[in-house]
Design a protein around this motif. Structure first.
Motif, short mmCIF file in Angstrom:
data_model
loop_
_atom_site.label_atom_id
_atom_site.label_comp_id
_atom_site.label_asym_id
_atom_site.label_seq_id
_atom_site.Cartn_x
_atom_site.Cartn_y
_atom_site.Cartn_z
N SER A 121 0.82 -1.20 0.00
CA SER A 121 0.00 0.00 0.00
C SER A 121 0.87 1.27 0.00
N GLN A 122 2.02 1.22 0.70
CA GLN A 122 2.89 2.41 0.72
C GLN A 122 3.57 2.64 -0.63
N PHE A 123 4.06 1.58 -1.24
CA PHE A 123 4.69 1.74 -2.56
C PHE A 123 3.67 2.28 -3.57
N GLY A 157 9.27 7.67 -2.51
CA GLY A 157 8.52 8.19 -1.38
C GLY A 157 8.29 7.19 -0.26
N THR A 158 8.76 5.96 -0.44
CA THR A 158 8.59 4.93 0.59
C THR A 158 9.93 4.64 1.26
N ASP A 202 4.38 1.86 10.26
CA ASP A 202 3.02 1.40 9.93
C ASP A 202 2.74 -0.03 10.35
N THR A 203 3.78 -0.88 10.36
CA THR A 203 3.55 -2.27 10.77
C THR A 203 3.57 -2.39 12.28
N GLY A 204 4.18 -1.42 12.98
CA GLY A 204 4.33 -1.54 14.42
C GLY A 204 5.40 -2.54 14.83
N LEU A 261 12.42 -5.69 -0.78
CA LEU A 261 11.02 -5.66 -0.34
C LEU A 261 10.08 -5.36 -1.51
N PHE A 262 10.47 -4.40 -2.34
CA PHE A 262 9.64 -4.06 -3.50
C PHE A 262 9.54 -5.26 -4.44
N ALA A 263 10.68 -5.94 -4.64
CA ALA A 263 10.68 -7.14 -5.50
C ALA A 263 9.73 -8.19 -4.95
#
Lengths: 203, 203
Positions: free
Chosen positions: A17-19, A26-27, A35-37, A53-55
């Motif tokens: 959702s952030q990407f 911007g991420t 956001d995950t805590g 992570l994006f991959a």
């Protein structure tokens, strides 16, 4: 791969959702931690960095798309035209409903084009994803498309597949703007109709 | 419109390169002030804000594209197939050489899709640009495409034009990655070949 608490899935959901919302630049890993805590350590235990992570986020999207394609294998004896039409419509519907998925792929495309160090990393990610898609779809394609088996008509076949793939990208780009779901489906069928699947080249 | 020192052009050049390199969110009026060496007042004298500036940058790109299309008018008696093929190849070549132009349009597409207040502004910009393109190309199209004159075959004609437009977007997306200039041209000609411009529908 054992992840009894679902931490990895949770990270992937938040990162997705952030990407999509903020793009690649911007991420930050810090914002995902927030956001995950989770702790920073927990995030880095699962993913070495932002590009990894994006991959992983994109890989999960591709797996979803492949899943909806591989189902096609089960419909034995399906003709080429019907295969291409229905699979295409399924992809259009999936992306119509899922704006975030569209944003993720466009983020990949635009960052790759932007170049630089990050662009090169993302270009590699894009190449790997295409490799995965091709490796998984190849057996399906050979099952459905007779011309893929004897290699005779590769040239025109390859061009047809490429044309339809690029047209699909162009359609997805306009979904929700100059194109609603029904018009997109109709356009896809119209384009498919331009190819004579019954001709000798495609037998 | 008088701008003897070329200040407006200078701003547009700097803004073009910043929007392409850093995206819409990553570009600020302050950074443009810095790069142009102008005062903040001088920048705001020419442009009210970032979205107006981005719109002006894109407008200039579109004018360039239209210019290369409008030249087509001068080749009287040109057939439909040759018109579509050559104009398409010209666009492909233009964008092949100009990575920044590709980035600008993808920035517009992705921000529009991202939504929110800025997305809505950019969606409006995209709509205006499309309106400009259509208003300028319409007289050219009616000159070259007989079917546009009598309105008889609008349906299939419209679908063909839309299909080729979306295919063009998909081709542009892959330029320099899975597609070099020659393959892009070849694919364009292959796709054009799927349409029977000599059929009754297109007469």
């Amino acid at each position: 791969m054992s992840d009894p608490c679902g931490t990895r899935d949770k990270i992937l959901e938040v990162a997705r959702s952030q990407f999509a919302r903020n793009g690649y630049h911007g991420t930050s890993m810090d914002a995902i931690v927030k956001d995950t805590g989770l702790s920073k350590g927990a995030l880095y235990w699962h993913f070495d960095g932002k590009s990894e992570l994006f991959a992983a986020v994109l890989r999960r999207e591709v797996d979803g798309i492949i899943h909806s394609h591989v189902e096609a294998l089960r419909e034995k004896g399906e003709g080429v035209r019907s295969f291409v039409t229905l699979r295409g419509e399924r992809i259009i519907e999936m992306l119509w409903k899922d704006r975030e998925m569209r944003l993720l792929f466009f983020t990949l495309f635009i960052e790759r084009l932007r170049g630089g160090q990050e662009g090169r990393e993302l270009s590699e990610i894009a190449g790997n994803l295409l490799g995965i898609i091709q490796a998984k779809l190849w057996p399906v394609a050979r099952e459905v498309f007779p011309a893929f088996r004897d290699g005779e008509a590769r040239g025109d076949y390859q061009r047809m597949v490429t044309t339809l793939r690029f047209l699909m990208n162009g359609i997805i780009m306009e979904l929700g703007f100059n194109l609603d779901l029904d018009s997109a489906r109709e356009l896809w069928r119209f384009a498919i109709g331009r190819f004579d699947f019954e001709s000798e080249v495609f037998k």
